[in-house]
Design a protein around this motif. Structure first.
Motif, PDB file in Angstrom:
ATOM      1  N   VAL A   1       0.819  -1.215   0.000  1.00 49.27           N
ATOM      2  CA  VAL A   1       0.000   0.000   0.000  1.00 49.27           C
ATOM      3  C   VAL A   1       0.853   1.265   0.000  1.00 49.27           C
ATOM      4  CG1 VAL A   1      -1.817   1.262   1.222  1.00 49.27           C
ATOM      5  CG2 VAL A   1      -1.815  -1.241   1.229  1.00 49.27           C
ATOM      6  N   GLY A   2       1.943   1.238   0.749  1.00 51.35           N
ATOM      7  CA  GLY A   2       2.796   2.408   0.844  1.00 51.35           C
ATOM      8  C   GLY A   2       2.483   3.287   2.033  1.00 51.35           C
ATOM      9  N   ASN A   3       1.776   2.748   3.030  1.00 53.81           N
ATOM     10  CA  ASN A   3       1.378   3.556   4.183  1.00 53.81           C
ATOM     11  C   ASN A   3       2.045   3.117   5.487  1.00 53.81           C
ATOM     12  OD1 ASN A   3       0.014   1.137   4.453  1.00 53.81           O
ATOM     13  ND2 ASN A   3      -1.911   2.057   5.128  1.00 53.81           N
ATOM     14  N   VAL A   4       3.024   2.222   5.384  1.00 60.88           N
ATOM     15  CA  VAL A   4       3.697   1.774   6.598  1.00 60.88           C
ATOM     16  C   VAL A   4       4.877   2.679   6.936  1.00 60.88           C
ATOM     17  CG1 VAL A   4       4.994  -0.096   7.680  1.00 60.88           C
ATOM     18  CG2 VAL A   4       2.976  -0.620   6.299  1.00 60.88           C
ATOM     19  N   GLY A   5       5.722   2.942   5.955  1.00 59.11           N
ATOM     20  CA  GLY A   5       6.910   3.758   6.195  1.00 59.11           C
ATOM     21  C   GLY A   5       8.056   2.924   6.737  1.00 59.11           C
ATOM     22  N   ILE A   6       9.275   3.287   6.388  1.00 56.19           N
ATOM     23  CA  ILE A   6      10.436   2.491   6.777  1.00 56.19           C
ATOM     24  C   ILE A   6      10.634   2.445   8.294  1.00 56.19           C
ATOM     25  CG2 ILE A   6      12.957   2.372   6.650  1.00 56.19           C
ATOM     26  CD1 ILE A   6      12.754   3.189   3.730  1.00 56.19           C
ATOM     27  N   PRO A   7      10.583   3.573   9.025  1.00 50.83           N
ATOM     28  CA  PRO A   7      10.793   3.483  10.478  1.00 50.83           C
ATOM     29  C   PRO A   7       9.794   2.564  11.164  1.00 50.83           C
ATOM     30  CG  PRO A   7      10.967   5.756   9.738  1.00 50.83           C
ATOM     31  CD  PRO A   7      10.430   4.975   8.582  1.00 50.83           C
ATOM     32  N   THR A   8       8.511   2.677  10.801  1.00 49.31           N
ATOM     33  CA  THR A   8       7.491   1.821  11.417  1.00 49.31           C
ATOM     34  C   THR A   8       7.688   0.372  11.003  1.00 49.31           C
ATOM     35  OG1 THR A   8       5.895   3.625  11.465  1.00 49.31           O
ATOM     36  CG2 THR A   8       5.023   1.400  11.632  1.00 49.31           C
ATOM     37  N   GLY A   9       7.993   0.167   9.724  1.00 52.88           N
ATOM     38  CA  GLY A   9       8.213  -1.193   9.249  1.00 52.88           C
ATOM     39  C   GLY A   9       9.349  -1.875   9.970  1.00 52.88           C
ATOM     40  N   LYS A  10      10.443  -1.146  10.205  1.00 53.89           N
ATOM     41  CA  LYS A  10      11.573  -1.726  10.932  1.00 53.89           C
ATOM     42  C   LYS A  10      11.186  -2.085  12.366  1.00 53.89           C
ATOM     43  CE  LYS A  10      15.601   0.169   8.526  1.00 53.89           C
ATOM     44  NZ  LYS A  10      16.826   1.004   8.672  1.00 53.89           N
ATOM     45  N   ARG A  11      10.363  -1.242  12.982  1.00 54.19           N
ATOM     46  CA  ARG A  11       9.917  -1.506  14.351  1.00 54.19           C
ATOM     47  C   ARG A  11       9.112  -2.800  14.430  1.00 54.19           C
ATOM     48  NH1 ARG A  11       5.274  -1.029  16.429  1.00 54.19           N
ATOM     49  NH2 ARG A  11       4.394   0.369  14.841  1.00 54.19           N
ATOM     50  N   MET A  12       8.460  -3.173  13.346  1.00 56.44           N
ATOM     51  CA  MET A  12       7.602  -4.353  13.334  1.00 56.44           C
ATOM     52  C   MET A  12       8.369  -5.642  13.040  1.00 56.44           C
ATOM     53  SD  MET A  12       4.494  -2.599  11.179  1.00 56.44           S
ATOM     54  CE  MET A  12       3.322  -3.948  11.321  1.00 56.44           C
ATOM     55  N   LEU A  13       9.672  -5.541  12.799  1.00 52.15           N
ATOM     56  CA  LEU A  13      10.457  -6.706  12.412  1.00 52.15           C
ATOM     57  C   LEU A  13      11.106  -7.411  13.597  1.00 52.15           C
ATOM     58  CD1 LEU A  13      12.368  -5.284   9.297  1.00 52.15           C
ATOM     59  CD2 LEU A  13      10.361  -6.773   9.273  1.00 52.15           C
ATOM     60  N   THR A  14      11.290  -8.710  13.456  1.00 53.22           N
ATOM     61  CA  THR A  14      12.124  -9.470  14.369  1.00 53.22           C
ATOM     62  C   THR A  14      13.583  -9.069  14.112  1.00 53.22           C
ATOM     63  OG1 THR A  14      12.307 -11.271  12.763  1.00 53.22           O
ATOM     64  CG2 THR A  14      10.527 -11.420  14.387  1.00 53.22           C
ATOM     65  N   PRO A  15      14.519  -9.442  14.979  1.00 55.16           N
ATOM     66  CA  PRO A  15      15.911  -9.025  14.797  1.00 55.16           C
ATOM     67  C   PRO A  15      16.501  -9.330  13.421  1.00 55.16           C
ATOM     68  CG  PRO A  15      15.614  -9.926  16.978  1.00 55.16           C
ATOM     69  CD  PRO A  15      14.317 -10.147  16.258  1.00 55.16           C
ATOM     70  N   ASP A  16      16.129 -10.442  12.831  1.00 56.20           N
ATOM     71  CA  ASP A  16      16.639 -10.797  11.501  1.00 56.20           C
ATOM     72  C   ASP A  16      15.584 -10.590  10.405  1.00 56.20           C
ATOM     73  OD1 ASP A  16      19.145 -11.621  12.516  1.00 56.20           O
ATOM     74  OD2 ASP A  16      18.293 -13.559  13.095  1.00 56.20           O
ATOM     75  N   GLY A  17      14.561  -9.797  10.709  1.00 60.89           N
ATOM     76  CA  GLY A  17      13.445  -9.627   9.777  1.00 60.89           C
ATOM     77  C   GLY A  17      13.780  -8.759   8.574  1.00 60.89           C
ATOM     78  N   VAL A  18      12.896  -8.835   7.567  1.00 59.38           N
ATOM     79  CA  VAL A  18      13.070  -8.098   6.312  1.00 59.38           C
ATOM     80  C   VAL A  18      11.781  -7.362   5.984  1.00 59.38           C
ATOM     81  CG1 VAL A  18      13.541  -8.263   3.836  1.00 59.38           C
ATOM     82  CG2 VAL A  18      14.702  -9.804   5.435  1.00 59.38           C
ATOM     83  N   MET A  19      11.912  -6.089   5.605  1.00 63.77           N
ATOM     84  CA  MET A  19      10.774  -5.314   5.125  1.00 63.77           C
ATOM     85  C   MET A  19      10.839  -5.221   3.604  1.00 63.77           C
ATOM     86  SD  MET A  19       9.610  -1.388   5.924  1.00 63.77           S
ATOM     87  CE  MET A  19       7.987  -0.817   5.348  1.00 63.77           C
ATOM     88  N   ILE A  20       9.710  -5.496   2.946  1.00 59.52           N
ATOM     89  CA  ILE A  20       9.621  -5.453   1.493  1.00 59.52           C
ATOM     90  C   ILE A  20       8.732  -4.296   1.077  1.00 59.52           C
ATOM     91  CG2 ILE A  20       8.956  -6.690  -0.586  1.00 59.52           C
ATOM     92  CD1 ILE A  20      11.288  -7.987   0.861  1.00 59.52           C
ATOM     93  N   LEU A  21       9.289  -3.365   0.313  1.00 60.11           N
ATOM     94  CA  LEU A  21       8.530  -2.216  -0.181  1.00 60.11           C
ATOM     95  C   LEU A  21       8.063  -2.500  -1.607  1.00 60.11           C
ATOM     96  CD1 LEU A  21      10.845   0.727   0.985  1.00 60.11           C
ATOM     97  CD2 LEU A  21       8.695  -0.004   2.051  1.00 60.11           C
ATOM     98  N   ILE A  22       6.831  -2.963  -1.757  1.00 57.00           N
ATOM     99  CA  ILE A  22       6.257  -3.141  -3.088  1.00 57.00           C
ATOM    100  C   ILE A  22       5.856  -1.785  -3.651  1.00 57.00           C
ATOM    101  CG2 ILE A  22       4.449  -4.259  -4.446  1.00 57.00           C
ATOM    102  CD1 ILE A  22       6.361  -6.249  -3.214  1.00 57.00           C
TER     103      ILE A  22
END
Length: 316
Positions: free
Chosen positions: A223-244
């Motif tokens: 969607v594009g409404n998460v944002g990188i800072p928020t997305g990183k906060r939602m990740l586990t230590p080894d998690g990955v955020m994907i920006l479609i």
């Protein structure tokens, strides 16, 4: 031949059905009589010149500064080979095929030329409508889930915007690779997403995605409404955020555990997806199948932001 043509950037009403000359395949191209194609979010963005922030000049350089360089949209086609270029191997007149055109577009027409390297034979067990529906969103989802995030059994995956062309495939593919999937969408699509395999469905109207407190191994933002800072906060230590979906500034900041960029259109991926559809593993979600004369309405549905899965145009 008949084609859906737009001579300027603008509203869906600017897309008209016209008689235009048939294209001629180049040496490495194949001429396909189109049986089915799709109207995608990419088509709508190009038609309206509604590009993510920061991409306007770049996109207009590619597609035409003042008016469309290619007046016929459509990057996906399923149909039958009418002619092959002089340097094409593996395809012959009469073959039933499907594939994509990349930046060449041109599939919203009775005939289209496709690069042979982006074309595959369509399995008999997959309909033209299914093939046209799975290639755009399916290849994007497969690239980011299998190749980039490398989703594996036991991981947790959040799919934001789970009811669209990419999202419906992302939910199913993440589940196929063994993940526990949380889908974010409207309440109206909860039943569908459960049927597609989502373990949890979050109604964004009641619980905005940015308020979730869980941690995920993979966060996919369609969607594009998460944002990188928020997305990183939602990740586990080894998690990955994907920006479609994201603007230029986010794309430039996509590094480390934040991934983005375009997904490649590969014949190998198409073959994989079609195999999964053929054996019943992957369900192609097509909201509607419309005639070419109704293509402006299809653009209106995409613009509304309420498209579920894919919108298919049937030409024969």
């Amino acid at each position: 031949m008949k084609a859906a043509v737009r001579r300027s950037y603008g509203e869906p009403s600017g897309v008209r059905i016209e008689e235009v000359p048939a294209p001629t395949p180049g040496a490495k191209q194949v001429l396909v009589r189109v049986h089915a194609t799709a109207v995608t979010a990419a088509d709508a963005r190009i038609r309206g010149a509604n590009f993510p922030r920061g991409y306007g000049l770049i996109a207009r350089t590619l597609f035409g500064l003042r008016r469309p360089r290619q007046p016929i949209l459509g990057g996906v086609a399923s149909g039958v080979v009418e002619a092959v270029g002089s340097r094409v191997e593996g395809f012959a007149v009469g073959d039933v095929v499907c594939g994509t055109t990349g930046l060449g577009l041109g599939c919203h027409a009775e005939l289209a030329v496709l690069p042979a390297k982006k074309l595959v034979h369509k399995p008999d067990a997959v309909s033209h409508e299914q093939a046209a529906g799975v290639l755009f969103g399916g290849s994007t989802a497969l690239h980011f889930i299998r190749d980039v995030a490398q989703v594996r059994p036991g991981q947790t995956v959040l799919v934001n915007g789970a009811s669209g062309a990419v999202g419906t495939n992302a939910v199913q593919l993440a589940k196929h690779f063994g993940a526990e999937v949380t889908a974010v969408a409207s309440a109206a699509n909860a039943t569908l997403l459960k049927e597609l395999g989502a373990d949890h469905v979050v109604d964004y109207a009641l619980t905005p995605v940015t308020t979730l407190t869980e941690k995920f191994d993979v966060v996919i933002d369609n969607v594009g409404n998460v944002g990188i800072p928020t997305g990183k906060r939602m990740l586990t230590p080894d998690g990955v955020m994907i920006l479609i979906v994201g603007d230029l500034s986010e794309a430039l900041r996509a590094r480390g555990n934040v991934k983005g960029g375009p997904s490649p259109e590969r014949a190998e991926s198409f073959t994989t997806l079609l195999g999964l559809v053929a054996d019943g593993t992957l369900t192609v979600v097509n909201q509607d199948v419309l005639d070419l004369e109704d293509i402006a309405h299809a653009h209106e549905i995409v613009d509304s932001g309420r498209k579920v899965g894919n919108l298919i145009i049937k030409l024969t």
